[in-house]
Write a protein that holds these residues in place. Structure first.
Motif, PDB file in Angstrom:
ATOM      1  N   ALA A  67      44.874  27.464  93.016  1.00  0.00           N
ATOM      2  CA  ALA A  67      43.749  27.122  92.142  1.00  0.00           C
ATOM      3  C   ALA A  67      43.321  28.313  91.299  1.00  0.00           C
ATOM      4  CB  ALA A  67      42.583  26.608  92.975  1.00  0.00           C
ATOM      5  N   ALA A  68      43.270  29.497  91.916  1.00  0.00           N
ATOM      6  CA  ALA A  68      42.848  30.689  91.184  1.00  0.00           C
ATOM      7  C   ALA A  68      43.845  31.053  90.089  1.00  0.00           C
ATOM      8  CB  ALA A  68      42.682  31.858  92.155  1.00  0.00           C
ATOM      9  N   CYS A 112      45.963  28.998  88.629  1.00  0.00           N
ATOM     10  CA  CYS A 112      45.881  27.944  87.608  1.00  0.00           C
ATOM     11  C   CYS A 112      44.698  28.197  86.669  1.00  0.00           C
ATOM     12  CB  CYS A 112      45.752  26.586  88.286  1.00  0.00           C
ATOM     13  SG  CYS A 112      45.561  25.199  87.156  1.00  0.00           S
ATOM     14  N   ASP A 113      43.538  28.493  87.234  1.00  0.00           N
ATOM     15  CA  ASP A 113      42.356  28.760  86.410  1.00  0.00           C
ATOM     16  C   ASP A 113      42.600  29.933  85.468  1.00  0.00           C
ATOM     17  OD1 ASP A 113      41.047  26.700  87.615  1.00  0.00           O
ATOM     18  OD2 ASP A 113      39.853  27.934  88.968  1.00  0.00           O
ATOM     19  N   ALA A 163      42.611  29.870  81.392  1.00  0.00           N
ATOM     20  CA  ALA A 163      41.690  30.742  80.665  1.00  0.00           C
ATOM     21  C   ALA A 163      42.422  31.648  79.687  1.00  0.00           C
ATOM     22  CB  ALA A 163      40.890  31.575  81.656  1.00  0.00           C
ATOM     23  N   ALA A 177      43.685  19.557  86.978  1.00  0.00           N
ATOM     24  CA  ALA A 177      43.543  20.441  85.820  1.00  0.00           C
ATOM     25  C   ALA A 177      44.071  19.783  84.548  1.00  0.00           C
ATOM     26  CB  ALA A 177      44.283  21.759  86.076  1.00  0.00           C
ATOM     27  N   ALA A 223      42.443  20.252  80.931  1.00  0.00           N
ATOM     28  CA  ALA A 223      43.153  21.293  80.178  1.00  0.00           C
ATOM     29  C   ALA A 223      44.258  20.622  79.373  1.00  0.00           C
ATOM     30  CB  ALA A 223      43.723  22.352  81.125  1.00  0.00           C
TER      31      ALA A 223
END
Length: 614
Positions: free
Chosen positions: A25-26, A28-29, A33, A93, A97
């Motif tokens: 998750a981190a 991917c974020d 970004a 996501a 996104a």
């Protein structure tokens, strides 16, 4: 009673899940970004269902072979679960996104170049079994090439979408035939086959990766240094390229790829991570046939856990519908309100998600008749398995059915009068009437007029493109009310003319359907009649009903007619609440997911709420 651990890994489940899922998750974020256009996740085939146990109750046994991306993940240990949850992070996501595309690669058992000569392995045996997913393998260079292709090939995933790919060699690690080994080593036989399993064919199907990523997977039968040319995608696969639900039948070493089977809607439904399958192995149909090992009733549960809500609502699917297409009216504040009720949606036998012709090996012969009675018996067995009693003391709160779903709701009320408190029959009836049979005969004849129909085999040899177009054209004349055309009501739905409506609404709706599945559902529909319980006497059959019946025909329905509904309402008497839908949409009015049917949706919701309040 203490619950068993999720799996057998040395790391505790909480630590493994925290590390794998949180880090995915981190990452991917951070990628989103930073404006990444493509995110590739190294997942694992273990998400499909790996277990350390090779045999016994903890062993993974697939629903069919070869296992493809649309089989549905069945993780049995924490590592596989963590990988599946990582994929769910990407799936989520992708919904927001929309400038980023996401790819998950499910590979297993990488064989390095220096170990290539160790293949083939000695075959597993009953004395020394090996978990099924470990029978598959992949050359390390193929895994590398797949990752490069996943990053660089535009067709790997569209922006705003997530695609998963299985990576595997075309055969197993063993010389012996796969189906024979399954029986002798694991005691497994009779699994449905989605495509032929010749020789030592792999238990995993990597055809989607071969077609979309261009990876030509190596076999141990080839020297490690041998060049393997990239495989050209088949015409059928090319036609579906870019579709996130595209199912590609598995190609085996030395064999051609068989044709694609199952509709896109069914393949999407099979890929739903929350769909569950109730085992129907050995289930006896009314025609006397026993369903084979691996046959299942697919279903999905919405809302509170069973036993924690205000009650249970059963919502069977209708003709050519799958469970996720009904979700527009399931949820908090919707017609089937999950703020109060647990809603269970079973898929119709024959719809491509539950046991169906498209899931049957053509060599197995003619598909059987799945009657409405068979469907309801299977649903009752499912509910009992889930701990829903369906008894006089604890009846179902509601069986809600549209069209063929209404046929099933009536069957519940007649076959088990004490098991259901209420039914809602929307644009449906207690049986298939004579006019309805004429309609069904016309669309069946349209399909069978195609040259792809093999009358001797009782199925299609290839997709009947012309037959499906004729099917959709005929359906357009029956599926909506007469004033939809005569009063140009189609304009409210954004169509310029009657021809435009048929061309853009009905023809695409059936163009990619599986024709064998359509025929199966037509047979189910045509056979429906609750009077089978009373020697053909409809009055006596409806006299058995104890449930409160909300009967909601549409005044312009052309095959479940208002007149038939009025006669049923008269036979039911004060047990019936008769609330016709006034709509030019005809039969479509009972399935109001389209924007122009907002008034119909509100009407249905209002009266379902009133029924449940009684």
């Amino acid at each position: 009673m203490k619950r068993p651990a999720i799996g057998y890994e040395s790391a505790t489940p909480s630590v493994l899940l925290r590390d794998n899922v949180a880090s995915t998750a981190a990452t991917c974020d951070a990628a989103i970004a930073a404006g990444a256009s493509r995110f590739v996740f190294s997942s694992s085939a273990f998400a499909m269902g790996y277990s350390h146990a090779a045999i016994g109750p903890h062993a993974w046994c697939p629903r069919y072979l070869p296992v493809d991306e649309l089989h549905g993940a069945m993780p049995m240990e924490t590592y596989g679960l963590s990988k599946l949850l990582g994929e769910e992070v990407l799936e989520s996501a992708a919904r927001t996104a929309t400038s980023t595309s996401f790819v998950s690669l499910r590979f297993t058992n990488i064989v390095k170049r220096e170990r290539w000569s160790s293949l083939p392995w000695p075959a597993p045996s009953a004395a020394e079994p090996l978990p099924l997913i470990l029978w598959a393998y992949t050359h390390e260079d193929d895994v590398i090439e797949a990752h490069v292709a996943a990053v660089t090939r535009p067709e790997a995933a569209r922006p705003g979408s997530h695609e998963a790919y299985l990576l595997a060699a075309p055969d197993t690690r063993f010389v012996e035939p796969t189906l024979d080994l399954l029986k002798t080593a694991l005691g497994v036989s009779g699994l449905p086959l989605r495509s032929p399993m010749a020789g030592n064919a792999s238990v995993l199907c990597a055809d989607k990766a071969r077609e979309r990523l261009g990876v030509a997977f190596r076999s141990w039968r080839q020297p490690a240094s041998e060049e393997v040319p990239a495989a050209a995608p088949s015409t059928a696969a090319s036609a579906l390229r870019g579709s996130p639900a595209a199912l590609h039948a598995c190609a085996h070493h030395g064999a051609q790829s068989p044709q694609l089977r199952g509709s896109p809607a069914a393949r999407r439904a099979l890929a739903d991570p929350r769909v569950r399958h109730f085992d129907l192995s050995g289930f006896e149909l009314g025609c006397g046939r026993l369903l084979p090992v691996g046959a299942s009733l697919a279903y999905k549960v919405h809302g509170p856990p069973i036993g924690q809500g205000a009650g249970i609502v059963l919502h069977p699917t209708s003709f050519d519908a799958v469970h996720n297409e009904l979700e527009y009216q399931i949820g908090p504040g919707q017609t089937l309100d999950t703020a109060r009720f647990t809603v269970i949606v079973p898929n119709l036998l024959g719809n491509g998600v539950s046991y169906s012709p498209s899931l049957i090996d053509p060599a197995a012969g003619l598909p059987p008749l799945f009657s409405v009675r068979d469907n309801v018996r299977a649903q009752r067995a499912l509910l009992e398995h889930l701990g829903v009693g369906c008894s006089k003391e604890a009846p179902l709160d509601l069986v809600y059915g549209y069209s063929m779903g209404a046929l099933q709701a009536y069957e519940w009320a007649v076959a088990w009068p004490e098991s259901v408190r209420r039914i809602a029959a929307v644009c449906g009836a207690a049986r298939c009437g004579e006019l309805n049979r004429v309609f069904l005969g016309s669309i069946e004849a349209a399909l069978k007029a195609d040259a792809a129909w093999d009358a001797a085999a009782g199925r299609f040899t290839r997709p009947p493109t012309r037959g499906l177009a004729a099917f959709g054209s005929i359906y357009a004349g029956w599926g909506v009310g007469s004033s939809w055309y005569t009063e140009a009501e189609y304009a409210r739905a954004g169509f310029a003319s009657a021809e435009d409506f048929v061309e853009r609404s009905y023809l695409p709706a059936f163009a990619n359907c599986d024709a064998d599945d359509l025929l199966s559902q037509i047979r189910t529909w045509r056979d429906a009649d609750v009077a089978v319980h009373t020697g053909g006497d409809l009055r006596a059959a409806l006299g058995r009903v104890r449930a409160r019946v909300l009967l909601m025909p549409c005044d312009q329905d052309r095959y479940f007619t208002l007149g038939e509904a009025e006669r049923e309402a008269a036979l039911l008497g004060d047990r019936c609440v008769f609330r016709p839908i006034v709509s030019a949409a005809g039969h479509r009015a009972g399935d109001p997911h389209r924007p122009e049917l907002g008034a119909e949706a509100t009407w249905i919701r209002r009266h379902v709420y009133e029924l449940l309040a009684e």
